[in-house]
Design an enzyme around this catalytic site. Sequence first.
Site, short mmCIF file in Angstrom:
data_model
loop_
_atom_site.label_atom_id
_atom_site.label_comp_id
_atom_site.label_asym_id
_atom_site.label_seq_id
_atom_site.Cartn_x
_atom_site.Cartn_y
_atom_site.Cartn_z
N LYS A 178 0.98 -1.42 -0.10
CA LYS A 178 -0.06 -0.11 -0.09
C LYS A 178 1.03 1.17 0.10
O LYS A 178 1.42 1.56 0.98
CB LYS A 178 -0.81 -0.04 1.13
CG LYS A 178 -1.95 1.15 1.13
CD LYS A 178 -2.46 1.82 2.19
CE LYS A 178 -1.71 3.11 2.72
NZ LYS A 178 -1.74 4.32 1.69
N GLU A 253 9.59 0.75 10.54
CA GLU A 253 10.64 1.56 10.38
C GLU A 253 10.08 2.98 10.61
O GLU A 253 9.27 3.55 9.73
CB GLU A 253 11.17 1.61 8.81
CG GLU A 253 11.86 0.33 8.68
CD GLU A 253 13.31 0.35 9.10
OE1 GLU A 253 13.75 1.15 9.93
OE2 GLU A 253 13.97 -0.80 8.89
N CYS A 287 13.71 10.11 7.04
CA CYS A 287 13.61 9.60 8.40
C CYS A 287 15.17 9.53 8.91
O CYS A 287 15.40 9.82 10.37
CB CYS A 287 12.99 8.21 8.44
SG CYS A 287 13.82 7.22 7.28
N GLU A 388 10.02 15.33 15.41
CA GLU A 388 10.30 15.25 14.17
C GLU A 388 9.53 16.34 13.02
O GLU A 388 8.54 16.12 13.20
CB GLU A 388 10.06 13.74 13.72
CG GLU A 388 10.66 13.49 12.19
CD GLU A 388 10.37 12.16 11.65
OE1 GLU A 388 9.13 11.83 11.87
OE2 GLU A 388 10.99 11.75 11.26
#
Length: 493
Positions: A178, A253, A287, A388
């Site tokens: 997906k 992850e 990331c 983040e």
Amino acid sequence: MTDVEERGLFIDGKFVPSESGATFPVFNPHTDEVFSKVAQAGEADAEAAIDAARAAFDGPWGALTPKDRGKFLLKLARIIQEEGESLARLEAKNTGHPIHDVRRFDLVRTVDWFEYFAGMATKIQGDVIPSSFKGVLNYTLREPLGVVGQIVPWNFPLMFVAWNVAPALAAGNTVVLKPAEYTPLSALEVARMAQKAGIPAGTINVIPGKGSVVGALLARHPGVDKICFTGSVEVGKQIIQASASNLKKPLLELGGKGPNVIFEDADLDAAVQGSLFAAYHNQGQACIAGSRLLVHESIWDAFVKRFTERVRSIRIGDPLEETTQLGPLTSKDHQKKVLGYVDVAKGEGAQILFGGRVPGTPETARGYYVQPTLVRADNPKMRVCQEEVFGPFITITPFIDDQAAVDMANGVPYGLGAGFWTRDLRRAHRIAAQLKAGMVWVNSYKLVDPASPFGGSKMSGMGREFGFETMREYTQVKSVWIGYDFQPWKWPE
Ligand code: NAP
Ligand code: MG
């Protein structure tokens, strides 16, 4: 096949409309225009994809020898390479990544990962166990898991197809992927190329659709044997809960807040150059971005001056322009989120050293642009040092000694990538050992290799990708006992 107007879902080797007929728009982040419409998968489509993947696993894909699986992956790598330029342009147009970077990183890595794991298919082997019993041979087999569900985000959509699909298939699994709704196009293109490579129908299925609907279904579905998720911590936690339904072992992850430490003995030219890439490559939407610069106070002025000069010179604009170094963010929502952090920074008393706005040029007026932004934040507990941002927005903080640098580097909930710059070999090994992170880069940043383990500690995830480590994720071990000359134990009389 760039500039496609309408795309279907890719299920069982064919492009098909969604069962409901629903579609969703895909935007060009440079122009804010819709340039493609993609079928939106619902639960029924996800079920069909899972069934197709199961049939391929129980059928043609599962029947292949490792050598033949490897050959198919190699063939797919060749086709991606041959059609690379149009694929790279499509990716740049959909994501906003500068074309120059898509060619030299995303495309090269996509091919590299398929090639590397093509070779891996024939290297997945078990062991012979020294047996405690006479007349017994005990060996292990590493077997595929079955149907793997893979959910990926929008920041490197092409590369993440390779990072996910290549190892899963090498190990003998089949896949339902997906992609993120913002960026489904390159995954659909790779699916088309897989079909061209002759990979059996059902081996790779791609179902663009809402994460909360089809992503959630993949995570909880009893017909999915493993779930791999790349994305936010928040959704990662939901994946763990959903995967409990049939005890899938999730591979997660998740996010990061990478420290990038400049020690006083660093080669400043290299540190400035490498930090620019760590911070702003792909508009900082990575990331493993080095999003927290920590600089020794004795070199603060020299570093900040040189770094800021370089940041000021970054060429912002159309991602399809060859000379562009920084493109738009991938979505309007994300642009808004990143600009919101500028207000957070100001509210916390941090100082905007550079950027903090939309560029304000005619060329960038319609797109989702944000200037490369550098924020001085002396208190590492500030939200801008902890959360983040995932954009061209980094903080810079002074430190006084090694211990302070390590404490700051480790003082966040994340532990994905971390890096530092020094000429001292002893310090290099000492600090590398002290950093709480899945990857540590010394005098470099953001290096990745299909052979080298990749993944997060702390809240940055669980499990490791790449190299043989990833085969532990995509296979399970079976222990086989052959009593070739074994006297069965006597039942007590
Ligand atoms: P996200 O919101 O977690 O979305 C990631 C994917 O999950 C998308 O495909 C999304 O679908 C889907 N999703 C959303 N809700 C879901 C649910 N309830 N169940 C199952 N799937 C669901 O992440 P993002 O904000 O798009 O991406 C940025 C994040 O990804 C950052 O935190 C970044 O650090 C992380 N990331 C990590 C790595 C790594 O390797 N560690 C690499 C890249 C990015 P939609 O299309 O509907 O949104
Ligand atoms: Mg999201």
